[in-house]
Each structure stands twice: as structure tokens, then as C-alpha cells.
Design an enzyme around this catalytic site. Structure first.
Site, PDB file in Angstrom:
ATOM      1  CE  LYS A  39       1.945 -12.899  19.429  1.00  0.00           C
ATOM      2  NZ  LYS A  39       0.775 -13.673  19.927  1.00  0.00           N
ATOM      3  N   GLY A  40       3.298 -10.780  13.108  1.00  0.00           N
ATOM      4  CA  GLY A  40       2.873 -11.088  11.742  1.00  0.00           C
ATOM      5  C   GLY A  40       3.988 -11.211  10.723  1.00  0.00           C
ATOM      6  CG  ASP A  96       2.058  -8.146   9.100  1.00  0.00           C
ATOM      7  OD1 ASP A  96       2.096  -6.881   9.147  1.00  0.00           O
ATOM      8  OD2 ASP A  96       1.465  -8.813   9.960  1.00  0.00           O
ATOM      9  CE  LYS A 127      -5.788  -5.253   4.281  1.00  0.00           C
ATOM     10  NZ  LYS A 127      -6.820  -5.412   5.323  1.00  0.00           N
ATOM     11  CB  VAL A 149      -5.296 -11.030   3.596  1.00  0.00           C
ATOM     12  CG1 VAL A 149      -5.964 -10.640   2.299  1.00  0.00           C
ATOM     13  CG2 VAL A 149      -4.360  -9.920   4.073  1.00  0.00           C
ATOM     14  CG  ASP A 155      -3.486 -12.467  13.935  1.00  0.00           C
ATOM     15  OD1 ASP A 155      -2.947 -11.462  13.419  1.00  0.00           O
ATOM     16  OD2 ASP A 155      -4.141 -12.416  14.988  1.00  0.00           O
ATOM     17  NE  ARG A 161      -0.050 -14.640  14.953  1.00  0.00           N
ATOM     18  CZ  ARG A 161      -0.164 -13.311  14.810  1.00  0.00           C
ATOM     19  NH1 ARG A 161       0.215 -12.734  13.690  1.00  0.00           N
ATOM     20  NH2 ARG A 161      -0.682 -12.581  15.782  1.00  0.00           N
TER      21      ARG A 161
HETATM   22  P1  IMP Z   1      -1.919  -0.121  10.438  1.00  0.00           P
HETATM   23  O1  IMP Z   1      -1.329   0.635  11.562  1.00  0.00           O
HETATM   24  O2  IMP Z   1      -3.396   0.110  10.295  1.00  0.00           O
HETATM   25  O3  IMP Z   1      -1.194   0.068   9.128  1.00  0.00           O
HETATM   26  O4  IMP Z   1      -1.854  -1.627  10.911  1.00  0.00           O
HETATM   27  C1  IMP Z   1      -1.083  -2.587  10.344  1.00  0.00           C
HETATM   28  C2  IMP Z   1      -1.275  -3.846  11.161  1.00  0.00           C
HETATM   29  O5  IMP Z   1      -2.663  -4.218  11.203  1.00  0.00           O
HETATM   30  C3  IMP Z   1      -0.571  -5.008  10.523  1.00  0.00           C
HETATM   31  O6  IMP Z   1       0.747  -5.120  11.033  1.00  0.00           O
HETATM   32  C4  IMP Z   1      -1.436  -6.174  10.901  1.00  0.00           C
HETATM   33  O7  IMP Z   1      -1.031  -6.668  12.158  1.00  0.00           O
HETATM   34  C5  IMP Z   1      -2.814  -5.598  11.028  1.00  0.00           C
HETATM   35  N1  IMP Z   1      -3.614  -5.829   9.806  1.00  0.00           N
HETATM   36  C6  IMP Z   1      -4.022  -4.914   8.908  1.00  0.00           C
HETATM   37  N2  IMP Z   1      -4.725  -5.466   7.913  1.00  0.00           N
HETATM   38  C7  IMP Z   1      -4.766  -6.805   8.172  1.00  0.00           C
HETATM   39  C8  IMP Z   1      -5.327  -7.937   7.483  1.00  0.00           C
HETATM   40  O8  IMP Z   1      -5.954  -7.842   6.407  1.00  0.00           O
HETATM   41  N3  IMP Z   1      -5.152  -9.146   8.071  1.00  0.00           N
HETATM   42  C9  IMP Z   1      -4.468  -9.305   9.235  1.00  0.00           C
HETATM   43  N4  IMP Z   1      -3.911  -8.276   9.912  1.00  0.00           N
HETATM   44  C10 IMP Z   1      -4.061  -7.040   9.379  1.00  0.00           C
HETATM   45 MG    MG Z   2       1.631  -6.472  12.387  1.00  0.00          MG
END
Ligand code: IMP
Ligand code: MG
Length: 172
Positions: A39-40, A96, A127, A149, A155, A161
Site C-alpha cells: 500500500k506504501g 515507496d 536505503k 521512516v 507505515d 501513512r
Molecule cells: P525490501 O524487500 O527489504 O527492500 O522491502 C521493502 C519494503 O519494506 C518497502 O516496500 C516497505 O514496505 C518496507 N520498508 C522498508 N523500510 C521501511 C521503513 O523505513 N519504513 C516503512 N516501511 C519500510
Molecule cells: Mg512496500
């Protein structure tokens, strides 16, 4: 929990206008599909799509990843699939934040199997310190430090959100 402002509404909107202009310049013709990862990315999709002047199609995809934060299995489950075919289209995944990269590396290879013309990623936040899987992010809004964040779609347990700015969430 305390909220410490990181990116203001104005900073976010200014950067998204620049990203939209870059996307317009990079895709002069052909069908461009913006795929919003729920949803982000919903607010980012709404603003980015309107920062783009050319025609775009939009669709939504829901995914959940397992094992994030501990040992990541790399397994990602599609909870809501697209309604449209991607065949022959330029696809831009609208996300996001890129954290470990597990979600996007899986998703990119999944969408590649649907015979699009191209697949690229637009992420508002990145990041890079947290990366476990290499992902090529064509359009990055902001590189941010390794902090959790919230806001502007992001969220913590489904909260925050709807903040207009992006804040670092810190324990008191
Ligand atoms: P990845 O597969 O670890 O790259 O996950 C990315 C997903 O993790 C994003 O789409 C977010 O939903 C969640 N996420 C990662 N870091 C944050 C953060 O700092 N705040 C909120 N959601 C995060
Ligand atoms: Mg996400």
C-alpha cells in the site's frame, strides 16, 4: 515513539516533479505502465503520475515478503495481481522504499516473465546501506540513512501513512 521530520512536503513534491520530467524525457513514445506496489506507494503513484505529462496506464499490485528483518528467505507472495497484460509495454514499478532489495529483485524478475518491452524501478526512497540483493533503481527520489521512516504512504503497523511529510520514527 517520537517523530523526527526528515523530508518536508515541499521537498517531496519538488523532487517528484523532477522525477516526472526525467521520466517524460526518457520515454518519448510507447505505452508506459506505472505499477504501484500497495500500500506504501499509493501517494507516490498519485503524485508521480501527475508529474508526468505523457499518457500513462496505472495498475496496482499487492505483495508481501517473508522473513524481512531476520534471515530473508527471498520469498515474496503476490496478494493482488495486475488486471492488465504487460506484453510489449514499458513498465515502471513504483515503490515507496528500497530496503533489502528482496521485494524488488523478486518482482522485477516476475514482471520480466510477462514479456514487457522494458522494466524499470522508480522508488521515492532508497536505503542503500541495507541492501542484500542488488537492484537497479532507475529513478530514486532520495537516498536516506538506515533509519525507520514513516509518512507519505510508509507505515509502522499500518499507522502514519497519511502524514504529508516523511519522518524518522524513534523510540522515546
Ligand atoms: P525490501 O524487500 O527489504 O527492500 O522491502 C521493502 C519494503 O519494506 C518497502 O516496500 C516497505 O514496505 C518496507 N520498508 C522498508 N523500510 C521501511 C521503513 O523505513 N519504513 C516503512 N516501511 C519500510
Ligand atoms: Mg512496500
Amino acid at each position: 515513539m517520537a517523530l523526527r521530520p526528515l523530508l518536508s512536503e515541499e521537498q517531496i513534491q519538488t523532487r517528484i516533479l523532477e522525477m516526472g520530467a526525467q521520466i517524460d524525457a526518457d520515454y518519448p513514445d510507447g505505452n508506459l505502465f506505472l505499477i504501484c506496489i500497495l500500500k506504501g506507494a499509493c501517494y507516490f503513484l498519485a503524485d508521480l503520475s501527475r508529474a508526468i505529462q505523457r499518457d500513462v496506464f496505472i495498475d496496482f499490485m499487492g505483495i508481501s515478503s517473508y522473513g524481512r528483518g531476520q534471515t530473508s528467505s527471498g520469498e515474496v507472495k503476490v496478494t493482488k495481481d495486475l488486471d492488465i497484460s504487460l506484453e510489449g509495454a514499458d513498465v515502471l514499478i513504483v515503490e515507496d522504499i528500497v530496503d533489502s532489495g528482496v521485494t524488488l529483485s523478486y518482482l522485477t524478475s516476475l514482471l520480466q516473465q510477462r514479456r514487457p518491452k522494458s522494466v524499470r524501478i522508480a522508488a521515492l526512497l532508497d536505503k542503500p546501506e541495507r541492501r542484500l540483493r542488488p537492484v537497479d533503481v532507475a529513478y530514486v527520489g532520495f537516498m536516506i540513512p538506515d533509519e525507520f521512516v514513516v509518512g507519505y504512504g510508509l507505515d509502522f503497523a499500518e499507522k502514519y501513512r497519511n502524514l504529508r511529510e516523511i519522518c524518522i520514527l524513534q523510540p522515546e
